[in-house]
Scaffold this active site. Structure first.
Site, PDB file in Angstrom:
ATOM      1  N   SER A 151     105.700 109.432 -14.551  1.00 59.09           N
ATOM      2  CA  SER A 151     105.596 108.779 -15.864  1.00 59.09           C
ATOM      3  C   SER A 151     106.905 108.934 -16.622  1.00 59.09           C
ATOM      4  O   SER A 151     107.798 109.674 -16.200  1.00 59.09           O
ATOM      5  CB  SER A 151     104.460 109.415 -16.665  1.00 59.09           C
ATOM      6  OG  SER A 151     104.827 110.741 -17.008  1.00 59.09           O
TER       7      SER A 151
ATOM      8  N   ASP B 203     105.232 105.065 -13.224  1.00 62.37           N
ATOM      9  CA  ASP B 203     104.012 104.788 -13.980  1.00 62.37           C
ATOM     10  C   ASP B 203     104.407 104.261 -15.369  1.00 62.37           C
ATOM     11  O   ASP B 203     105.271 104.840 -16.035  1.00 62.37           O
ATOM     12  CB  ASP B 203     103.238 106.117 -14.109  1.00 62.37           C
ATOM     13  CG  ASP B 203     101.794 105.933 -14.543  1.00 62.37           C
ATOM     14  OD1 ASP B 203     101.299 104.802 -14.467  1.00 62.37           O
ATOM     15  OD2 ASP B 203     101.178 106.943 -14.930  1.00 62.37           O
TER      16      ASP B 203
ATOM     17  N   GLU C  76     100.218  94.741 -15.695  1.00 59.41           N
ATOM     18  CA  GLU C  76      98.971  95.083 -16.394  1.00 59.41           C
ATOM     19  C   GLU C  76      98.539  93.971 -17.322  1.00 59.41           C
ATOM     20  O   GLU C  76      99.324  93.410 -18.076  1.00 59.41           O
ATOM     21  CB  GLU C  76      99.123  96.399 -17.183  1.00 59.41           C
ATOM     22  CG  GLU C  76      97.841  96.758 -17.956  1.00 59.41           C
ATOM     23  CD  GLU C  76      97.761  98.218 -18.412  1.00 59.41           C
ATOM     24  OE1 GLU C  76      98.319  99.091 -17.732  1.00 59.41           O
ATOM     25  OE2 GLU C  76      97.135  98.464 -19.457  1.00 59.41           O
TER      26      GLU C  76
ATOM     27  N   GLY D 204      93.742 109.961 -20.807  1.00 57.15           N
ATOM     28  CA  GLY D 204      93.536 111.249 -21.471  1.00 57.15           C
ATOM     29  C   GLY D 204      92.253 111.944 -21.065  1.00 57.15           C
ATOM     30  O   GLY D 204      91.535 111.511 -20.166  1.00 57.15           O
TER      31      GLY D 204
ATOM     32  N   SER E   5      90.405 109.626 -14.531  1.00 58.26           N
ATOM     33  CA  SER E   5      90.005 111.014 -14.313  1.00 58.26           C
ATOM     34  C   SER E   5      88.524 111.178 -14.650  1.00 58.26           C
ATOM     35  O   SER E   5      87.992 110.456 -15.497  1.00 58.26           O
ATOM     36  CB  SER E   5      90.837 111.963 -15.186  1.00 58.26           C
ATOM     37  OG  SER E   5      92.091 112.206 -14.593  1.00 58.26           O
TER      38      SER E   5
ATOM     39  N   ASN F   8      94.352 105.961 -10.480  1.00 57.47           N
ATOM     40  CA  ASN F   8      95.284 106.922 -11.074  1.00 57.47           C
ATOM     41  C   ASN F   8      94.556 108.149 -11.608  1.00 57.47           C
ATOM     42  O   ASN F   8      93.586 108.015 -12.353  1.00 57.47           O
ATOM     43  CB  ASN F   8      96.022 106.278 -12.260  1.00 57.47           C
ATOM     44  CG  ASN F   8      96.983 105.185 -11.832  1.00 57.47           C
ATOM     45  OD1 ASN F   8      97.064 104.844 -10.662  1.00 57.47           O
ATOM     46  ND2 ASN F   8      97.710 104.646 -12.795  1.00 57.47           N
TER      47      ASN F   8
ATOM     48  N   SER G  63      94.877 113.529 -15.736  1.00 58.54           N
ATOM     49  CA  SER G  63      94.219 114.532 -16.589  1.00 58.54           C
ATOM     50  C   SER G  63      93.453 115.581 -15.789  1.00 58.54           C
ATOM     51  O   SER G  63      93.498 116.770 -16.112  1.00 58.54           O
ATOM     52  CB  SER G  63      93.251 113.842 -17.562  1.00 58.54           C
ATOM     53  OG  SER G  63      93.969 113.025 -18.455  1.00 58.54           O
TER      54      SER G  63
HETATM   55 ZN   LIG Z   1      98.097 104.560 -17.170  1.00 56.83          ZN
END
Ligand SMILES: [Zn+2]
Length: 332
Positions: A56, A93, A147, A192, A237, A277, A280
């Site tokens: 990232s 990312d 995206e 998150g 996550s 992906n 977290s």
């Molecule tokens: Zn993302």
């Protein structure tokens, strides 16, 4: 200028094709340091899974992208040394500009994401197309993820208060005009460790938050519009309750944590979703073990002894995900 094939890396093209046909998803695990990289490679070699090492903007700031590139090279050699060569992708990312993507491609990344989802639809197309033209014209074809739709939540420098679901009517036009290799969509996942507000959830008998289900109806509509096209899920996550409770037991405070249930991710992985992906969950696993160790062994001050159990826990978590959630185990 480094070409990723010199580093022993691959792009996502073949991996995604096989993942869609095989009904599983390739794990995209974020890494920022050596312990995370080792845990990812150990888990993926042990389960014979292909893997996307994901960097990232925050990771580039924290660790420096040249160091990360050389760690990816090291990851390839490490897998070989562990006795099983797995396909490894080095992926940017949430790239937010053409220059950043170009920089990463020239550094040796085999795949980049250009996230133009915060711009207007037309600007998103123009920016994504520009990155694709550059990435695809390299000696080694670099794959690009775009995206459409906006995810809620906070992830390093990426944050948005509200989500906007991907509009299925836009995907054909977007894919055709940009020539992207894969598409991240918004169907209710979120960045998150607190993916939904308590108001968006219900509670079970123990008071644990139950999140709203993913919008599989939108995913199905998208799949009908672009059959066989690789779809990516960000913010996926599960936020395991065991880790949250362990962190809180040893002095942490993670109020209202809630993630995406594993059975929904498993269902998504069986569809055209071919990249999931996870960041977290890895953070939670490591932090839980670090807190535990520091509380139980207050005289410990050797960072290696503090980080070893965290690395082991991370490996265990990722091996579990490959086998039971993504279905990527045995596919390398
Ligand atoms: Zn993302």
């Amino acid at each position: 200028m480094t070409s990723y094939s010199e580093l022993g890396l691959v792009n996502t093209k073949e991996l995604f094709k096989k993942a869609i046909n095989g009904g599983y998803a390739i794990p995209a695990y974020n890494f920022n340091n050596m312990e995370q990289m080792q845990a990812i490679i150990q888990a993926c070699v042990e389960t014979k899974s292909p893997v996307i090492l994901q960097v990232s903007a925050g990771a580039r700031k924290y660790a420096n992208q040249n160091i990360l590139k050389n760690m990816a090279r090291g990851a390839v050699e490490y897998a070989h040394e562990l006795g099983y060569d797995i396909p490894i992708v080095l992926h940017l990312d949430h790239g937010d500009s053409f220059d950043l993507c170009k920089d990463c491609i020239e550094t040796g990344f085999s795949s980049v994401m250009i996230d133009g989802s915060h711009f207007s639809y037309e600007e998103n197309i123009a920016l994504t197309r520009k990155v694709c033209e550059f990435a695809h014209s390299q000696k080694d074809y670099v794959t690009v993820e775009g995206e459409l739709g906006v995810l809620a939540g906070v992830e390093d420098d990426v944050s948005s208060e509200h989500s906007h679901y991907t509009q299925p009517d836009e995907v054909v036009d977007f894919v055709n005009k940009t020539k992207v290799d894969s598409l991240a969509i918004s169907i209710g996942t979120s960045h998150g460790r607190a993916k939904f507000t308590p108001e968006q959830c219900t509670r079970d008998a123990n008071g644990v938050l139950i999140p709203p289900p993913l919008r599989f109806d939108i995913l199905e509509e998208i799949e009908k519009k672009i059959p066989g096209f690789p779809i990516v899920l960000h913010g996926a996550s599960s936020v395991p309750i065991e880790y949250v409770q362990m962190i809180e037991k040893y002095g942490g405070k993670l109020t209202d944590s809630v993630g995406i249930p594993e059975d929904q991710l498993r269902k998504a992985a069986k569809s055209a979703v071919c990249k999931i992906n996870v960041d977290s969950d890895g953070r939670l696993a490591m932090t839980a073990q670090i807190r535990k160790l520091l509380v139980e062994k207050p005289d410990e001050f050797d960072p290696r002894k503090i980080l070893s159990p965290a690395r082991d826990e991370l490996k265990k978590l990722y091996a579990y995900k490959n086998k039971n959630v993504l279905g990527s185990a045995g596919q390398a």
